[in-house]
Design an enzyme around this catalytic site. Structure first.
Site, PDB file in Angstrom:
ATOM      1  N   CYS A 133       0.749  -0.993   0.092  1.00  0.00           N
ATOM      2  CA  CYS A 133       0.217   0.336   0.027  1.00  0.00           C
ATOM      3  C   CYS A 133       0.694   1.381   0.381  1.00  0.00           C
ATOM      4  O   CYS A 133       1.087   1.819  -0.802  1.00  0.00           O
ATOM      5  CB  CYS A 133      -0.792  -0.259   1.417  1.00  0.00           C
ATOM      6  SG  CYS A 133      -2.309   0.784   1.234  1.00  0.00           S
ATOM      7  N   HIS A 169      -4.267  -5.178   1.170  1.00  0.00           N
ATOM      8  CA  HIS A 169      -3.291  -5.882   2.744  1.00  0.00           C
ATOM      9  C   HIS A 169      -3.173  -7.676   2.694  1.00  0.00           C
ATOM     10  O   HIS A 169      -4.366  -7.507   1.585  1.00  0.00           O
ATOM     11  CB  HIS A 169      -3.954  -4.684   3.532  1.00  0.00           C
ATOM     12  CG  HIS A 169      -3.753  -3.511   3.450  1.00  0.00           C
ATOM     13  ND1 HIS A 169      -2.883  -3.197   3.884  1.00  0.00           N
ATOM     14  CD2 HIS A 169      -3.908  -2.586   2.929  1.00  0.00           C
ATOM     15  CE1 HIS A 169      -2.140  -1.596   3.944  1.00  0.00           C
ATOM     16  NE2 HIS A 169      -3.176  -0.936   3.083  1.00  0.00           N
TER      17      HIS A 169
END
Length: 505
Positions: A336, A438
């Site tokens: 991310c 994630h």
């Protein structure tokens, strides 16, 4: 049907409220009750994405799974994610509402939030037998009590019996309990029907006199003393980064060294948790350049303010050090915000990250990120397209602002997602990887393949690639935790508490 309610409050942050709530969710579910977790307002950088793309506190996602129900945004209608000093993103029913200063939030938003919270709690009361509510911090913060929508106001709204949890590991437990109760008014104190002493180490008998004194002094029974347990259940609060796992010395003890940079605004740090379960793998947090060393794998995690944390990396000397590690063969993995930092440039034309600054990244991947106002929050599946991992399907979730574009063919997209999009980038030699995915390491087969790749590089024999799934591991952890709590508290008293109406003074 109006659900019965039990609320877990604490004498301070990180006393174990989330874990106790998780245990009760599994205990009540195992006992045949339809149970649901609830936290009206949560401040956390570790979040969970619901099936419909809503963002809630990670603890409520975990507690929902322990309760054997599907997580929804009603379980955590207001989520605060700190972005800068005194500024947080306010998420309402799983969606971005606005960025707000602490002063504006307290003075203008709190009262507006109550109808939102009440709507969620009423819905849950009509659908479940028991609600397990989690408080936030302490109910005795005198400077915040008149605007606190996470503690006693919720207990009153649900007619909940309250259990006060105290952490004996940090010391001062007796004073913290007495002090908390002294600050509560008579009506609030009347709701506290039990005390749990958590994180105990040592001989139980040495605490007997103290427990007897505490019960006599407060008039409230101590329901149990829970011994410390280091269990593999995800945390939501950055305070958990000081947990026993990270305190253990790692460097030099294990065949494989995995390091993660502790960014100032780190988010979803639990992405690295699965490596703790890998044999002969040491896991450590790196706070400065002196601690970096030469890890086999370096993870750059997510961030709530990528540009500011990127600048911190540079100021601390990590930019040069990370480049040197790539030359030496360290595998670099950005998730991310960490993926965005690995690129050439980060552009913020709409001032999403703060003041609208753009930045030059670490330039280990030829990608450009442009931040936009639309936040992507979605559960996702995908298949790896490149590297030495084979054709593995992965499950995970996305939480990010911005779109990242590959600039040239010197890298491959890392994954193809089930909705047809491509995600991430991987260098041709497979040594630098960036992804928005994630939870990627919770795909245990994938993580074992990474570990084996690192082992082979060091001349070590690879491990068996048949591994227990992450779901199986979590289920085992919930059962262990539930039994641990059930064995160490008086559940008969707990059931009597939730069955007996609270009489207020």
């Amino acid at each position: 049907m109006t659900a019965k309610a039990l609320m877990i409050q604490g004498t301070a942050s990180d006393v174990g409220k989330s874990m106790i709530c998780t245990a009760f969710c599994r205990i009540f579910s195992d006992d045949g009750m339809k149970v649901v977790p609830f936290k009206s307002q949560n401040m956390a950088l570790n979040s969970f994405v619901t099936i419909d793309g809503g963002e809630i506190g990670r603890a409520q996602g975990v507690q929902a799974e322990a309760a054997k129900v599907i997580a929804t945004t009603d379980m955590n209608p207001v989520l605060l994610k700190p972005k800068q000093d005194m500024v947080s993103e306010v998420i309402v029913h799983g969606k971005h509402f606005m960025d707000m200063s602490a002063t504006s939030y307290r003075n203008h938003f709190v009262q507006k939030a109550m109808p939102i919270v009440e709507q969620s709690i009423h819905k849950l009361q009509n659908e479940f037998d028991v609600i397990v509510l989690e408080g936030a911090g302490s109910p005795a913060e005198i400077n915040l009590k008149d605007r606190d929508i996470a503690n006693m106001r919720m207990a009153h709204a649900t007619d909940a019996a309250v259990i006060l949890v105290a952490d004996i590991e940090r010391g001062g437990m007796f004073a913290s309990v007495i002090g908390t109760l002294a600050i509560l008014d008579e009506t609030e104190r009347a709701r506290v029907k039990g005390i749990i002493i958590n994180k105990f180490r040592g001989m139980r008998e040495l605490l007997d006199d103290g427990v007897e004194w505490l019960e006599k002094e407060t008039g409230i029974p101590v329901l149990g003393i829970i011994p410390y347990i280091d269990i593999n259940i995800e945390a939501e609060d950055s305070l958990a980064l000081s947990s026993l796992r990270f305190k253990k010395p790692k460097q030099g003890e294990f065949s494989i060294d995995v390091a993660m940079i502790r960014l100032p605004r780190i988010s979803n740090f639990t992405d690295i948790d699965p490596f703790f379960d890998e044999p002969e793998v040491g896991v450590r947090l790196v706070r400065n350049i002196k601690e970096l060393g030469e890890p086999d794998l370096l993870v750059i995690p997510g961030s709530k303010n990528t540009i500011e944390d990127l600048q911190w990396l540079k100021n601390e000397g990590f930019e040069r050090a990370v480049h040197e590690l790539t030359v030496k063969g360290t595998k670099i993995f950005g998730i991310c915000g960490g993926f965005q930092m690995l690129g050439h440039s980060l552009q913020d034309p709409n001032a999403v990250e703060g003041d609208g600054r753009s930045a030059i990244g670490l330039s280990l991947l030829p990608v450009t990120t442009i931040f936009n106002t639309e936040k992507k929050t979605v559960q996702m599946t995908g298949k790896i397209m490149a590297g030495n991992f084979g054709s593995i399907s992965l499950t995970g979730y996305e939480i990010h602002l911005g779109k990242t574009v590959i600039e040239n063919e010197s890298v491959h997209p890392f994954m193809k997602l089930s909705d047809g999009r491509y995600d991430g980038a991987i260098t041709l030699d497979g040594n630098v990887i960036g992804t928005y995915f994630h939870g990627i390491f919770n795909n245990r087969e994938f993580t074992r393949k990474i570990v084996n790749e690192l082992r082979i590089r060091k001349g070590l024999k690879p491990l068996n690639e048949k591994v227990q799934t992450d779901y199986e591991r979590r289920e085992a952890a919930y059962q262990i935790l539930a039994k641990h709590v059930r064995d160490n508290i008086d559940m008969n008293k707990v059931y009597k508490m939730i069955e007996t109406p609270v009489v207020l003074k």
